[in-house]
Scaffold this active site. Sequence first.
Site, short mmCIF file in Angstrom:
data_model
loop_
_atom_site.label_atom_id
_atom_site.label_comp_id
_atom_site.label_asym_id
_atom_site.label_seq_id
_atom_site.Cartn_x
_atom_site.Cartn_y
_atom_site.Cartn_z
N GLY A 238 -6.11 14.63 2.34
CA GLY A 238 -5.86 15.21 3.66
C GLY A 238 -7.10 15.14 4.51
N GLY B 179 1.91 21.57 -1.43
CA GLY B 179 3.33 21.43 -1.69
C GLY B 179 4.16 21.80 -0.48
CE1 TYR C 173 -0.99 5.22 0.21
CE2 TYR C 173 -0.74 7.60 0.33
CZ TYR C 173 -1.15 6.40 0.90
OH TYR C 173 -1.72 6.40 2.14
#
Length: 467
Positions: free
Chosen positions: A38, A113, A252
């Site tokens: 992120g 999540g 990924y």
Amino acid sequence: MLPEIKGLNEECGIFGVFGHQDAAQLTYYGLHSLQHRGQEGTGIVVSDGKKLTGVKGEGLVSEIFTTEAMKDLEGSAAIGHVRYATAGGGGYENVQPLLFHSQTGSLALAHNGNLVNANSLKYQLESQGSIFQTSSDTEVLAHLVRRSGYPHLKDQVKNALSMLKGAYAYLIMTETELMVALDPHGLRPLSLGCLGDAYVVASETCAFDVVGAEYIRDIMPGELLIINENGLTSERFSISTTKAICTMEYIYFSRPDSNIQGINVHTARKNMGKQLAVEAPFEADVVTGVPDSSISAAIGYAEATGIPYEMGLIKNRYVGRTFIQPSQSLREQGVKMKLSAVRGVVEGKRVVMVDDSIVRGTTSRRIVNLLKEAGATEVHVVISSPPIKNPCFYGIDTSTKEELIASDKSVEQIRELIGADSLTFISVEGMMKALGQEGTNGYCLGCFTGNYPTEIYPDTLQYYYQK
């Protein structure tokens, strides 16, 4: 009527430490190693045993945590978070950890999540008088904890967690303890380590290597760990557990030097490349991988076929991942800025281009064009994941079903759209074989198969299946 769903939540990274005099500095390094998860916002909250103090902002870890900012973060316990935004999910107020103060004490939350019943819970809580300060589903847990009738925080948290549905790895910190929780399906990775007498928790084990911590074990689905001055205790908030780790972590999201459930990510990706060599053998001159997450699979493909692996594509290290950019226009511009084809490697060559996934198709089309503009005579695209046909409800930005190119197009139609000479996706069976599994038990393949490990609530379906 339920509140309108604003968009997907984040695929994030979380890091926590308890019992170390340099807790904030360790968390800084831990978050830096998780930056790939992120890049839109980051935060750290520390405890000195008496109060919680936080610093957060929109930007990269190195941008937010300057020397001046770190001066305010003193304490022996800390939790940190890196995130990226999706539609409607950005803004400073949504950057985590979220920090709450009350007359009975403070509480900080960091979450990786997505809760599939968040809107239902928000509606119930608002009807009972709750006022939400963010659009993040993370805040739901804080309200549930404070509204619990149990006298002790441990029981309040266990009761609140039992009401949540979906994917969640939580770090919950008060002035005196750190709690760690993983959803009953273990959809997101979360591991426990130690550094001397201190305990460390991270989304990926690569963070342990960076801070010098020793891996102990993975957090178990439905487990609540409580860490305080008395040590560590493990309890269950759910006894009904069915493990279903997200397969996209291997394909990924995770760093190749991380281990998930005892499986090294690089090794798993390399095995996927070897499996693709079995499922999609080509006569070609060069194998190249799309940097960075596809390099391991490309090496595996080249090793299995005997076709030389070359650096046919070069990444500009100063541009972030296109898959986790907030908007489609930024994704398209990002592809143009971040990759270059190496003419001296691909010119006049038949190229096998290995990539990890095709989501919207924009990136793949641009990369194929780059290779052909650089003189590649053929470009055969092989993908180390099955076609992504369904949205993820658990925190990955695959958006609505109508935006997924494989949701309503055949492999041949996708091939035509991206301009490749051929296109092959790994089979589900081949992917599981690469992970050392004979079946799909223990893994979530919802985005590939449409079979999800949890109930999906109607208001959530309404958003993701707009078409």
